[in-house]
Design a protein around this motif. Structure first.
Motif, PDB file in Angstrom:
ATOM      1  N   ALA A  47       0.992  -1.150   0.006  1.00  0.00           N
ATOM      2  CA  ALA A  47      -0.043   0.043   0.001  1.00  0.00           C
ATOM      3  C   ALA A  47       0.760   1.196   0.055  1.00  0.00           C
ATOM      4  N   GLU A  48       1.843   1.046   0.671  1.00  0.00           N
ATOM      5  CA  GLU A  48       2.911   2.234   0.695  1.00  0.00           C
ATOM      6  C   GLU A  48       3.566   2.634  -0.743  1.00  0.00           C
ATOM      7  N   VAL A  49       3.832   1.430  -1.433  1.00  0.00           N
ATOM      8  CA  VAL A  49       4.452   1.775  -2.588  1.00  0.00           C
ATOM      9  C   VAL A  49       3.625   2.477  -3.583  1.00  0.00           C
ATOM     10  N   LEU A  50       2.150   1.863  -3.363  1.00  0.00           N
ATOM     11  CA  LEU A  50       1.186   2.392  -4.184  1.00  0.00           C
ATOM     12  C   LEU A  50       0.890   3.894  -3.886  1.00  0.00           C
ATOM     13  N   SER A 261      -9.889  -5.113   3.364  1.00  0.00           N
ATOM     14  CA  SER A 261      -8.801  -4.309   3.471  1.00  0.00           C
ATOM     15  C   SER A 261      -8.614  -3.998   4.789  1.00  0.00           C
ATOM     16  N   LEU A 262      -7.316  -4.316   5.465  1.00  0.00           N
ATOM     17  CA  LEU A 262      -7.222  -3.984   6.877  1.00  0.00           C
ATOM     18  C   LEU A 262      -7.646  -2.555   7.050  1.00  0.00           C
ATOM     19  N   GLY A 263      -7.115  -1.512   6.094  1.00  0.00           N
ATOM     20  CA  GLY A 263      -7.257  -0.394   6.145  1.00  0.00           C
ATOM     21  C   GLY A 263      -8.560   0.364   6.319  1.00  0.00           C
ATOM     22  N   ARG A 264      -9.388  -0.476   5.825  1.00  0.00           N
ATOM     23  CA  ARG A 264     -10.854   0.009   5.578  1.00  0.00           C
ATOM     24  C   ARG A 264     -11.811  -0.509   6.965  1.00  0.00           C
TER      25      ARG A 264
END
Length: 327
Positions: A47-50, A261-264
């Motif tokens: 996710a950080e690369v995206l 998605s963990l972030g959501r």
């Protein structure tokens, strides 16, 4: 109230690894319910690369980072159970590419004494993803057949070991001799080298659970090898999001497709996942029953090199960045 400044790797624009620059920014102040963590190390995630490439929105602060390890430096109002000096691993929404990060108290996990603090930085995101999707979404049971795509990656390498410990028959996919050997060493009963054969032409039996990091284009093929009442869990879209799903085929197998998605997820669900990882996974890392696969470690000053390595085709497991050595 001011807590001074700290070093952080900040995204200034979208682009290659060199758009990450080390700057001095204000040290965060923990709000109510938050813990301020002095960061020892952090792991890199896709996710950080995206975000860096501009494919996903960057954090408002400009500081990426979804996980870290360190020690509690301070607590905000209302925090109980944590005190300065406690060793923690944290599942953050952003901001761990820094010397300090403020996270909800529930997002912190106590690091056992037997687990190297820097290595613990590689666990939160991968362990939470593997546990949530195998155990909670996939409802994995002993004796079931499990297919884990990308079994040499950060999530996949932990998922293989967790599935084995839960009594499953584990088949992993990986590319090349080095990665397939790693997967076998982690406990895969079978490893399919997708660089030399077609995975779905190779499998001889169907699967009860499939953990997929490829996304849309692979949905139909994955469903085609699900056993009756099988569960396909999508944890990534590395091959893209759109795909076609024949509902009749799915219904004929009484099968399920789920994703997350963990972030959501909201903070309540994330806190519950953290408690389960703290109780079920971190102690196994400490006693050596399972391990985090670390590809390479980088100094904070070489954050650009860390991002370059993360995207290398021969990378296995996690890439770690050490922020400080004096914790």
């Amino acid at each position: 109230m001011s807590t001074g400044t700290m070093r952080a790797a900040v995204l200034t624009r979208a682009g290659g690894p060199d758009v990450l620059t080390l700057d001095r920014v204000l040290t965060p102040i923990p709000a109510a319910g938050e813990v301020l963590v002095r960061v020892c190390a952090f792991g890199l995630n896709n996710a950080e690369v995206l975000q860096r490439r501009g494919a996903m929105p960057p954090p408002d602060s400009g500081i990426p980072g979804l996980e870290c390890s360190g020690v509690v430096a301070a607590t905000g109002p209302g925090v109980t159970g944590w005190k300065p000096g406690d060793r923690v691993a944290a599942l953050a929404r952003c901001g761990t590419y820094a010397e300090y990060v403020a996270v909800p108290g529930g997002a912190c996990m106590r690091v056992p004494d037997g687990l190297d603090l820097a290595v613990a930085a590689a666990a939160p995101e991968a362990a939470a993803t593997a546990w949530w999707n195998l155990v909670c979404r996939g409802r994995i049971r002993a004796g079931e057949r499990v297919l884990i795509h990308g079994a040499a990656g950060g999530v996949g390498s932990l998922a293989v070991q967790l599935a084995r410990r839960l009594g499953a028959y584990v088949v992993g996919t990986a590319r090349g001799d080095q990665k397939t050997a790693l997967c076998a060493g982690l406990g895969c009963h079978e490893v399919i080298d997708y660089g030399s054969v077609d995975v779905f032409d190779t499998v001889s039996e169907n699967f009860d659970v499939i953990l997929d990091n490829q996304g849309g284009p692979a949905i139909a093929a994955n469903v085609s090898v699900l056993a009756p009442f099988g569960r396909l869990i999508i944890v990534g879209v590395q091959a893209g999001g759109p795909g076609r799903l024949d509902a009749a085929v799915l219904m004929a197998r009484a099968a399920e497709v789920s994703s997350s998605s963990l972030g959501r997820l909201d903070d309540v669900v994330r806190e519950q996942i953290c408690r389960e990882v703290e109780q079920q996974v971190l102690p196994r890392l400490a006693d050596g029953a399972i391990r985090v696969v670390v590809d390479r470690r980088f100094a904070f000053e070489d954050i650009v090199g860390a991002h370059e390595r993360f995207s290398a085709p021969d990378r296995v497991g996690k890439v770690l960045v050490t922020v400080t050595d004096d914790i």
